[in-house]
Design an enzyme around this catalytic site. Structure first.
Site, PDB file in Angstrom:
ATOM      1  N   ASP A  10      48.093 110.555  13.529  1.00 12.94           N
ATOM      2  CA  ASP A  10      48.605 111.356  13.802  1.00 12.94           C
ATOM      3  C   ASP A  10      49.148 110.731  14.438  1.00 12.94           C
ATOM      4  O   ASP A  10      48.097 110.414  15.747  1.00 12.94           O
ATOM      5  CB  ASP A  10      48.814 112.801  13.341  1.00 12.94           C
ATOM      6  CG  ASP A  10      50.465 112.985  14.418  1.00 12.94           C
ATOM      7  OD1 ASP A  10      51.053 112.000  14.888  1.00 12.94           O
ATOM      8  OD2 ASP A  10      50.588 113.839  15.043  1.00 12.94           O
ATOM      9  N   ILE A  11      49.962 109.302  14.868  1.00 12.78           N
ATOM     10  CA  ILE A  11      50.082 108.292  16.218  1.00 12.78           C
ATOM     11  C   ILE A  11      50.147 108.897  17.407  1.00 12.78           C
ATOM     12  O   ILE A  11      49.954 108.194  18.604  1.00 12.78           O
ATOM     13  CB  ILE A  11      50.921 106.571  15.938  1.00 12.78           C
ATOM     14  CG1 ILE A  11      50.315 106.116  16.641  1.00 12.78           C
ATOM     15  CG2 ILE A  11      52.398 107.120  16.314  1.00 12.78           C
ATOM     16  CD1 ILE A  11      51.034 104.578  16.061  1.00 12.78           C
ATOM     17  N   ASN A  24      64.631 102.699  16.213  1.00 12.09           N
ATOM     18  CA  ASN A  24      66.100 102.404  15.560  1.00 12.09           C
ATOM     19  C   ASN A  24      66.968 101.326  16.994  1.00 12.09           C
ATOM     20  O   ASN A  24      67.020 101.845  18.327  1.00 12.09           O
ATOM     21  CB  ASN A  24      66.458 103.422  14.526  1.00 12.09           C
ATOM     22  CG  ASN A  24      67.173 104.399  15.640  1.00 12.09           C
ATOM     23  OD1 ASN A  24      67.718 104.526  16.503  1.00 12.09           O
ATOM     24  ND2 ASN A  24      66.764 106.056  14.917  1.00 12.09           N
ATOM     25  N   VAL A  33      57.850 108.534  11.906  1.00 11.64           N
ATOM     26  CA  VAL A  33      57.715 108.599  13.099  1.00 11.64           C
ATOM     27  C   VAL A  33      58.141 108.450  14.929  1.00 11.64           C
ATOM     28  O   VAL A  33      57.653 109.344  15.868  1.00 11.64           O
ATOM     29  CB  VAL A  33      56.535 107.453  13.068  1.00 11.64           C
ATOM     30  CG1 VAL A  33      57.463 105.956  13.351  1.00 11.64           C
ATOM     31  CG2 VAL A  33      54.480 107.160  14.086  1.00 11.64           C
ATOM     32  N   ASP A  34      59.235 108.079  14.705  1.00 16.68           N
ATOM     33  CA  ASP A  34      59.999 108.337  15.746  1.00 16.68           C
ATOM     34  C   ASP A  34      60.464 109.641  16.250  1.00 16.68           C
ATOM     35  O   ASP A  34      60.274 109.585  17.511  1.00 16.68           O
ATOM     36  CB  ASP A  34      61.290 107.640  15.685  1.00 16.68           C
ATOM     37  CG  ASP A  34      62.303 106.991  16.716  1.00 16.68           C
ATOM     38  OD1 ASP A  34      61.625 107.173  17.976  1.00 16.68           O
ATOM     39  OD2 ASP A  34      64.056 106.818  16.365  1.00 16.68           O
ATOM     40  N   SER A 118      58.760  99.708   9.649  1.00 18.01           N
ATOM     41  CA  SER A 118      59.971  99.353   8.657  1.00 18.01           C
ATOM     42  C   SER A 118      58.571  99.993   6.733  1.00 18.01           C
ATOM     43  O   SER A 118      59.797 100.640   5.853  1.00 18.01           O
ATOM     44  CB  SER A 118      60.130  97.633   8.570  1.00 18.01           C
ATOM     45  OG  SER A 118      61.146  97.914   9.557  1.00 18.01           O
ATOM     46  N   ILE A 121      60.966 104.777   6.749  1.00 22.37           N
ATOM     47  CA  ILE A 121      62.646 105.124   5.542  1.00 22.37           C
ATOM     48  C   ILE A 121      63.380 104.178   5.354  1.00 22.37           C
ATOM     49  O   ILE A 121      64.136 104.080   4.599  1.00 22.37           O
ATOM     50  CB  ILE A 121      63.307 106.354   6.997  1.00 22.37           C
ATOM     51  CG1 ILE A 121      62.196 107.089   7.217  1.00 22.37           C
ATOM     52  CG2 ILE A 121      64.728 106.471   6.944  1.00 22.37           C
ATOM     53  CD1 ILE A 121      62.748 108.099   8.584  1.00 22.37           C
TER      54      ILE A 121
END
Ligand code: ADP
Length: 165
Positions: A10-11, A24, A33-34, A118, A121
């Site tokens: 998990d970053i 985005n 991740v955002d 990218s 999603i």
């Protein structure tokens, strides 16, 4: 520039100076991740996004904010092309890695962790997303010490390791 190395995880928990976010254009949070980065970092991340990027960011560009409550010090937000929506210019995807590395150099972040921009999603084919990440990071001349590519699952980790060999 060192070649990147791969880890699974998990970053948001990465012990690095800067974690990269697959954001985005609006830069007001989102899914994948955002969402994880905004949840882990807390409200300071969004506050900084609003303050520093009132008009968001263009596809292929990158910019930094605080990492709030995460172990990292900075988030470098980059906007990948939305393959599913027909944005298929590979140089824009490469630009996300190049620009993020430039921003890291600018702020003096010596260690950074990337997700596969990218490849969730936004639907960029995973094998090519990995190839683009590895190629572009390896070709960068940015002055940083260590770059980690964070895979979110075992299959993706295997794919990244295959490209690094
Ligand atoms: P995009 O919209 O740019 O496709 P996503 O967040 O949907 O971004 O996905 C990008 C990549 O990040 C995908 O490979 C996804 O599996 C991965 N990912 C999602 N959450 C995390 C996380 N917490 N840590 C690391 N990688 C993650």
């Amino acid at each position: 520039m060192p070649t990147p190395h791969a880890v699974r995880g998990d970053i948001t928990q990465a012990r690095v100076a800067a974690v990269v976010n697959a954001a985005n254009r609006a830069m007001r949070g989102g899914g994948g991740v955002d969402g994880a980065i905004h949840r882990a970092g807390g409200p300071a991340v969004l506050r900084d996004c609003v303050e520093r990027f009132p008009h968001g960011l263009a596809t292929g560009d990158a910019g930094w904010t605080t990492a709030g409550e995460m172990p990292a010090r900075w988030v470098i937000h980059t906007v990948g092309p939305n393959y599913s929506a027909g944005e298929r210019d590979r140089d824009l995807l490469a630009s996300c890695y190049r620009r993020s590395l430039e921003v890291a150099e600018e702020i003096g972040a010596r260690t950074l962790a990337f997700p596969l921009v990218s490849a969730g999603i936004y639907g960029w084919p995973k094998g090519d997303a990995v190839a683009c990440a590895v190629e572009t990071i390896s070709a960068s001349t940015a002055d940083v010490d260590e770059v980690t590519l964070v895979a979110f699952d075992d299959a993706t980790l295997a794919l990244v390791e295959q490209h690094l060999r």
